[in-house]
Design a protein around this motif. Structure first.
Motif, short mmCIF file in Angstrom:
data_model
loop_
_atom_site.label_atom_id
_atom_site.label_comp_id
_atom_site.label_asym_id
_atom_site.label_seq_id
_atom_site.Cartn_x
_atom_site.Cartn_y
_atom_site.Cartn_z
N LEU A 471 0.84 -1.18 0.00
CA LEU A 471 0.00 0.00 0.00
C LEU A 471 0.88 1.24 0.00
N ASP A 472 0.25 2.37 -0.22
CA ASP A 472 1.02 3.62 -0.23
C ASP A 472 1.68 3.86 1.13
N GLU A 473 0.96 3.56 2.17
CA GLU A 473 1.53 3.81 3.49
C GLU A 473 2.68 2.86 3.79
N ASP A 474 2.71 1.68 3.14
CA ASP A 474 3.83 0.76 3.34
C ASP A 474 5.12 1.29 2.74
N LEU A 475 5.01 2.16 1.72
CA LEU A 475 6.19 2.70 1.04
C LEU A 475 6.47 4.15 1.42
N ASN A 476 5.81 4.62 2.44
CA ASN A 476 5.93 6.03 2.85
C ASN A 476 7.19 6.21 3.70
N TYR A 477 8.32 6.08 3.04
CA TYR A 477 9.62 6.27 3.70
C TYR A 477 10.28 7.52 3.13
N PRO A 478 10.92 8.31 3.91
CA PRO A 478 11.25 8.13 5.34
C PRO A 478 10.22 8.69 6.31
N ALA A 479 9.02 9.02 5.82
CA ALA A 479 8.02 9.64 6.70
C ALA A 479 7.65 8.73 7.86
N ASP A 557 17.18 6.78 -0.15
CA ASP A 557 16.14 6.20 0.69
C ASP A 557 15.88 4.74 0.32
N GLY A 558 15.88 4.45 -0.97
CA GLY A 558 15.70 3.06 -1.39
C GLY A 558 16.82 2.16 -0.92
#
Length: 782
Positions: A471-479, A557-558
């Motif tokens: 989901l979008d929230e799973d990839l919301n890094y570095p937030a 970040d990746g």
């Protein structure tokens, strides 16, 4: 002594013996030197013999040159004295001759007397010896007669002993024959007893007669050489079959009677035997059968005592079966109803606990009751299997559909813990002897749950890890990491441990959680396969997610996302004491296509079995290809590659102008060393380095300024991201160390070029920091 005298001594046997004895004595006992010296001394002492005592010096006078000898009348021999006057020599010689004769006569008379005495004694000895010889002859004759008598007596004694032994042997033979005939004579007695209408198993004579029958059968079996032994053996076995049949009928009758009484009591106590309380159930089901055990105890003990014989093994097995059938007919309805009630009211874990506990209670009570009937064979769990297995089947049939429809891994793992630890590990181990019959069913249930758990685990790994759609929230890094850091710094935040898992990529959390649950629930071989798959799929899923994070945020970040999650995955799987390598075997049929093409082209025949071609069986058989995959090594490999990529990326972002400058300088020097063909290019390259357009002091100063700006701006930002992703200081130190080394090496290379190619004034204007200052600056960032 004269020779005449010596010859007059009789030459008797005694003299010869004496002479021989003296000669032998002289030879065997020679005189010593001391003894010989004593004899010589004695011989010297007797050389001068004195005058006889009857002659004296007074009787001899000397007158006028002559001798006067006084003689007295009488016999000279008697007196020993000679009286006279010796006038001349002749008279002296005469006198001396007479004197010598008198002396010789006197001396020989003593020896003659001694000789006579010896002769008499020799004659006496000869007479005695003759009598001794006669006595010895008589004794020898008497001894021979005694020997003859002794021989005849011994012969008589031996004959008597043989007759006694023969008599005893005949007596023993008669007794043995009589004892052997007793076994055959017992046929009529036992047959009369067993075919009597008054004979029953409960009578006092039944078991003794059965024992005699067994003895007769054993004796006839061991002595097949006796006449008609086979006929008697058949008759004895017929009687034995009839006796064992009577025992079987008696046991069945007693057990059926007890069963009927219990059923009647159950109907009378509540009408529904499934609704009877536990106390009444115990009283009715067990107490009344204990009375039957007391009644059958003598017969069943005899059967168990003789269980070494195949006939009794068979009748004992039939008694076990009859007992189990009667008991099963009483309690199967109660057990089935109780387990059904548990199934309706309780959840699957609770049903497993209560169902197993109730079944173990029933099995223990049945084993105790069975032990009262068959004390010697109750240890063998197979004896009670016809009763226990159907009861266990009720529980198995109730549980199996429920856990086959269970999809939750936690619930299945809980069932494994209940069966493996609580039921089998604790309860069953304390009462292993009485509950041995239930162990196969429990193992079967546990194996089915393992199979279901393995299937659900593979499905979970495939759906939730390998095929996970982020989901979008799973990839919301570095937030996500920044929010977690803010929550940690907030004093009002309570649940900080859960925030740690929230920052993980979901497939990583699912992988770690799944492996933690399965580690103690599955066998090591099965868990190893699942763990290898889970780690492999999780690593691939994290790599895919890192690319998505790089697109959403940045390349750094990746990279840090991938490093963070691979480090966590490596750390979390370290406690599992297994090998994450699995060997995959595949069947390869690719070689068949080429062979079929050759057949279609006519290059080979399908039925060609010659030695030069491959046989049909080998041609059509697939090849087995083996490949070994080690998920842990692949994880280490990916982690190392990602770390190296991150290190080079950070190094390039900071000192890339320096690296480009050093690369150009190296290229120029390589070109000069190899020789330039273009004259214009050669003249351009022949200039000093600082006169080159790209290496002028201003250009170098601009490069140094860019690097310093990156050191001031970019590098702290990188360190902040590293602290955000990598919370362990030691991990950050290890990862930053090669970055620091690369930056210092780049500065050292540029500083070396400046020292060789530029003046001190130009170096001062370029304003490059020293290596010591650079190290201090980098150390502050860690």
């Amino acid at each position: 002594m004269s020779s005449a005298t010596r010859t007059s001594v009789p030459n008797s046997e005694a003299v010869n013996r004496g002479y021989n004895f003296a000669s032998t004595w002289e030879q065997n006992a020679p005189l010593t030197e001391q003894q010989q010296a004593a004899i010589v001394a004695l011989s010297h002492a007797v050389v001068e013999r004195p005058f006889p005592s009857k002659l004296s010096q007074g009787n001899i006078s000397k007158e006028n040159n002559g001798l006067s000898v006084s003689t007295k009348p009488g016999n000279v021999e008697e007196s020993g004295e000679i009286d006279g006057v010796l006038v001349n020599t002749n008279q002296f010689y005469k006198w001396f001759t007479d004197l010598e004769a008198a002396m010789k006569s006197e001396t020989e008379e003593k020896y003659q007397q001694y000789v006579n005495t010896l002769t008499e004694r020799i004659q006496t000895c000869d007479g005695i010896l003759q009598k001794v010889d006669e006595t010895l002859d008589l004794f020898n004759e008497l001894q021979m007669q005694h020997q003859v008598v002794a021989t005849k007596t011994k012969t008589l004694h031996d004959a008597c002993d043989r007759m006694v032994i023969e008599k005893q042997r005949l007596i023993e033979f008669a007794d043995s024959l009589r004892s052997k005939l007793n076994y055959f004579d017992e046929l009529e007695n036992v047959a009369t007893s067993f075919y009597s209408s008054n004979t029953s198993v409960a009578s006092e004579n039944f078991l003794p007669q059965l024992k005699k029958l067994d003895e007769c059968i054993s004796y006839v079996e061991n002595n097949p050489q006796y006449a008609e032994s086979n006929v008697y053996l058949v008759k004895f076995r017929q009687l034995q079959s009839r006796a064992l049949g009577m025992i079987r009928a008696h046991v069945l009758s007693v057990l059926k009677s007890s069963t009927s009484q219990v059923q009647a009591a159950l109907r009378g106590s509540g009408g529904n035997k499934a609704a009877v309380s536990e106390g009444v159930e115990t009283s009715i089901l067990y107490v009344r059968f204990e009375a039957a055990a007391s009644e059958l105890k003598p017969v069943l003990e005899e059967i168990e005592r003789r269980s070494s014989r195949k006939e009794y093994v068979q009748i004992l097995s039939e008694c076990h079966r009859i007992y189990c059938e009667q008991r099963l007919s009483l309690i199967k309805g109660i057990v089935s109803q109780r387990i059904s009630e548990y199934s309706k009211k309780e959840t699957l874990p609770s049903l497993t606990r209560s169902g197993c506990a109730y079944l173990m209670q029933v099995c223990q009570q049945e084993h105790q009751l069975f032990d009262k009937f068959f004390p010697s064979t109750s240890e063998d769990s197979s004896s009670l299997a016809p009763l226990v297995d159907p009861l266990c089947t009720f529980l198995y049939d109730t549980l199996r559909p429920k856990f086959l429809h269970e999809a939750n891994l936690d619930a299945l793992c809980e069932l494994v813990d209940i069966l493996k630890i609580e039921v089998i590990g604790e309860q069953l181990s304390r009462r292993s002897e009485s509950l041995a019959g239930i162990r196969p069913t429990l193992d079967r249930i546990l194996a089915d749950i393992h199979e279901r758990l393995t299937f659900r685990a593979r499905t979970h790994i495939r759906d939730e890890i390998a095929n996970y759609l982020p989901l979008d929230e799973d990839l919301n890094y570095p937030a996500k990491l920044e929010q977690s850091a803010e929550s940690k710094s907030d004093p009002s935040s309570i649940d900080q441990s859960s925030d740690v898992f929230k920052t993980w990529y979901p497939p990583l959390e699912k992988t770690v959680s799944c492996l933690s649950k399965l580690y103690n629930c599955l066998e090591q071989a099965v868990f190893t396969g699942l763990a290898q798959e889970a780690v492999e799929f999780c690593s691939v899923s994290i790599q895919k997610a890192s690319k998505l994070v790089a697109k959403r945020s940045s390349q750094m970040d990746g990279q840090l996302f991938l490093i963070k999650h691979l480090l966590i995955l490596r750390e979390q799987i370290a406690p599992f004491d297994i090998e994450f390598s699995v060997t995959h075997k595949e069947l390869d049929f690719s070689h068949l296509l080429e062979h079929l093409r050759r057949i279609l082209r006519g290059q080979t025949s399908l039925f060609d079995w010659s030695s030069t071609t491959t046989s049909l069986a080998r041609t059509l058989s697939p090849r087995v290809l083996e490949s070994q995959i080690d998920a842990k090594k692949e994880l280490e490999k990916n982690l190392k590659a990602t770390c190296e990529e991150f290190i080079m990326s950070v190094t390039k972002s900071v000192v890339d102008p320096m690296l480009s400058f050093v690369t150009k300088v190296t290229a120029v020097r390589v070109a000069l060393s190899s020789g330039a063909q273009n004259q214009k290019l050669e003249s351009a390259m022949g200039k000093p380095l600082k006169d080159q357009a790209f290496a002028s002091p201003d250009k170098v100063a601009e490069i140094i300024q860019k690097v310093n700006a990156a050191m001031q701006n970019e590098l702290p930002r990188v360190m902040e991201k590293m602290k955000l992703y990598l919370q362990n200081p030691s991990t950050r130190t290890i990862l930053f160390k090669p970055i620091k080394t690369n930056i210092i090496e780049a500065h050292e290379q540029v500083l070396s070029l400046l020292t060789k190619e530029y003046s001190q004034e130009e170096i001062t204007n370029i304003n490059m920091v020293s290596i010591a200052e650079l190290q201090a600056q980098l150390d502050k960032l860690v």
